[in-house]
Design an enzyme around this catalytic site. Structure first.
Site, PDB file in Angstrom:
ATOM      1  N   GLY A 134     -25.806  24.299  65.531  1.00 35.78           N
ATOM      2  CA  GLY A 134     -24.547  23.720  66.018  1.00 35.78           C
ATOM      3  C   GLY A 134     -23.606  23.602  64.914  1.00 35.78           C
ATOM      4  O   GLY A 134     -23.611  24.114  63.779  1.00 35.78           O
ATOM      5  N   ARG A 135     -22.531  22.642  65.347  1.00 36.25           N
ATOM      6  CA  ARG A 135     -21.415  22.297  64.001  1.00 36.25           C
ATOM      7  C   ARG A 135     -22.173  21.520  62.849  1.00 36.25           C
ATOM      8  O   ARG A 135     -21.782  22.115  61.722  1.00 36.25           O
ATOM      9  CB  ARG A 135     -20.535  21.341  64.712  1.00 36.25           C
ATOM     10  CG  ARG A 135     -19.675  21.724  65.854  1.00 36.25           C
ATOM     11  CD  ARG A 135     -19.023  20.494  66.347  1.00 36.25           C
ATOM     12  NE  ARG A 135     -17.983  20.819  67.431  1.00 36.25           N
ATOM     13  CZ  ARG A 135     -18.497  20.775  68.908  1.00 36.25           C
ATOM     14  NH1 ARG A 135     -19.645  20.233  69.164  1.00 36.25           N
ATOM     15  NH2 ARG A 135     -17.530  21.067  69.745  1.00 36.25           N
ATOM     16  N   ARG A 147     -32.934  13.772  65.750  1.00 40.61           N
ATOM     17  CA  ARG A 147     -33.512  12.710  66.368  1.00 40.61           C
ATOM     18  C   ARG A 147     -34.777  12.669  66.030  1.00 40.61           C
ATOM     19  O   ARG A 147     -35.450  13.648  65.855  1.00 40.61           O
ATOM     20  CB  ARG A 147     -33.385  12.992  67.804  1.00 40.61           C
ATOM     21  CG  ARG A 147     -31.818  12.707  68.291  1.00 40.61           C
ATOM     22  CD  ARG A 147     -31.586  11.297  68.494  1.00 40.61           C
ATOM     23  NE  ARG A 147     -30.387  10.923  68.980  1.00 40.61           N
ATOM     24  CZ  ARG A 147     -29.113  10.681  68.437  1.00 40.61           C
ATOM     25  NH1 ARG A 147     -29.213  10.804  66.934  1.00 40.61           N
ATOM     26  NH2 ARG A 147     -28.164  10.389  69.024  1.00 40.61           N
ATOM     27  N   GLU A 202     -37.314   3.931  66.427  1.00 37.00           N
ATOM     28  CA  GLU A 202     -36.255   3.058  65.692  1.00 37.00           C
ATOM     29  C   GLU A 202     -35.971   1.648  66.033  1.00 37.00           C
ATOM     30  O   GLU A 202     -35.896   1.502  67.348  1.00 37.00           O
ATOM     31  CB  GLU A 202     -34.931   3.885  65.304  1.00 37.00           C
ATOM     32  CG  GLU A 202     -35.112   5.331  64.672  1.00 37.00           C
ATOM     33  CD  GLU A 202     -33.755   6.010  64.569  1.00 37.00           C
ATOM     34  OE1 GLU A 202     -32.614   5.313  65.102  1.00 37.00           O
ATOM     35  OE2 GLU A 202     -33.795   7.138  64.086  1.00 37.00           O
ATOM     36  N   HIS A 208     -31.381   5.860  59.268  1.00 38.67           N
ATOM     37  CA  HIS A 208     -30.697   6.600  60.261  1.00 38.67           C
ATOM     38  C   HIS A 208     -28.983   6.163  59.635  1.00 38.67           C
ATOM     39  O   HIS A 208     -28.235   5.619  60.455  1.00 38.67           O
ATOM     40  CB  HIS A 208     -30.811   5.776  61.551  1.00 38.67           C
ATOM     41  CG  HIS A 208     -30.284   6.901  62.657  1.00 38.67           C
ATOM     42  ND1 HIS A 208     -30.719   6.849  63.941  1.00 38.67           N
ATOM     43  CD2 HIS A 208     -29.286   7.609  62.660  1.00 38.67           C
ATOM     44  CE1 HIS A 208     -30.040   7.774  64.652  1.00 38.67           C
ATOM     45  NE2 HIS A 208     -29.025   8.268  63.917  1.00 38.67           N
TER      46      HIS A 208
END
Length: 334
Positions: free
Chosen positions: A152-153, A231, A260, A278
């Site tokens: 994706g981006r 993720r 997390e 993260h």
């Protein structure tokens, strides 16, 4: 009852979101995304601004809810199928964090291969002067082949950066993308077998849950390195720990984890990993831009009837718009 539209903020969020919204809305905060915390005075809430979860029960507890503005590109914490069924728009914050996360992906890869954090600690602990030069890093980016799981981006931005390092690039997505020179692999295992570096940049959905499993890690091989800035749910963490301990792969760089902020001690103890809490998008500049887009989505919904960055599942417009300002082909959410 307040004359201003009421916006609910469940749990913590970037303070800039609240500052921006407070100028135009009545902002109400509760401790978390728990429907039992909704009081009768909150029944007129029309919007949620959130960094985290929005379960179906919370939506159901707010009968006038129209939009959920999510802080982040990933919106797996929002039960978006339930929102769509109820005609509730959901927005996220794409683009504004693309470059920052791509930068971090490359930095994490370099840290993992060249052991730069360990080398800095060698200096800071005085070991350079006492013991001599830091040991040679067994791995290098030179001559590597990189596979991107997700394009994706952020994946495309990461690939563009990696081109400058002279590495070969391949990718796996559900279907090939047109106009790209990168090699496409129709399966994740096939991609892992073809490369020695796997960069994971896919959202955390049921379709991607633990798809980086023991089979994929074995295909990546003994010189293989795994990087995850997507993720934590995408990687089978126990399989990864076992692969790192047994030398099935050579190393890993992780910015995200399954549970997390809890990180398994077995993972922390490994010498062949680079771990970050993260922080891929965690610069003040990027987080401010994300906060602004959350607020701007809420403002746009109530001023123009359309969110600026709606997620694909909820392409709604607000009830009561005049036909001449409705987006062509859009449908009302109510």
């Amino acid at each position: 009852m307040s004359a201003r539209i009421r916006v609910l903020v469940p749990g913590k969020i970037n303070p800039r979101v609240i500052d921006r919204l407070a100028d135009r809305f009545d902002v109400v905060q509760i401790e978390g995304a728990d429907a039992t915390l909704v009081t009768p005075q909150m029944q007129d809430v029309k919007a949620i601004a959130v960094s985290g979860r929005v379960p179906a029960a919370l939506m159901d507890a707010l009968p006038q809810l129209e939009i959920i503005a999510n802080f982040g590109v990933g919106y797996d914490g929002v039960e978006v199928g339930h929102a769509a069924a109820k005609g509730i728009a959901v927005s996220n914050t794409p683009d504004v964090l693309t470059e920052e996360v791509a930068d971090t992906a490359v930095g994490l890869l370099l840290n993992t291969l060249r052991k730069l954090p360990q080398a800095e600690q060698w200096l800071r602990q005085g070991r350079w002067s006492r013991e001599g030069a830091f040991p040679l890093s067994p791995l290098s980016l030179r001559g590597r082949s990189v596979g991107l799981y997700g394009l994706g981006r952020i994946g495309l931005a990461t690939a563009k950066r990696l081109e400058a390092f002279g590495v070969s690039i391949a990718y796996h997505t559900r279907s090939p993308r047109e106009g790209l020179a990168y090699a496409y692999h129709s399966t994740l295992t096939g991609l892992a077998a073809a490369v020695d570096t796997l960069v994971v940049i896919v959202p955390g959905t049921e379709a991607t849950r633990r798809t980086v499993n023991a089979e994929v890690l074995a295909a990546l091989g003994g010189n293989g390195v795994l990087i995850n800035v997507g993720r934590g749910s995408t990687v089978d963490e126990q399989a990864l720990i076992a692969a790192l301990q047994a030398g099935v792969i050579a190393g890993a760089g992780l910015d995200v984890f399954e549970n997390e902020p809890q990180v398994p001690e077995a993972l922390v103890a490994l010498p062949n990993v680079s771990l970050l809490p993260h922080v891929a998008s965690a610069s003040a500049v990027t987080r401010n831009a994300m906060a602004d887009l959350v607020a701007d989505n809420v403002v746009a919904w109530f001023s123009t009837g359309k969110a600026l960055t709606p997620v694909p599942e909820t392409p709604f417009t607000r009830r009561g718009l005049r036909p001449d300002v409705d987006a062509p082909g859009a449908r009302s959410n109510r």
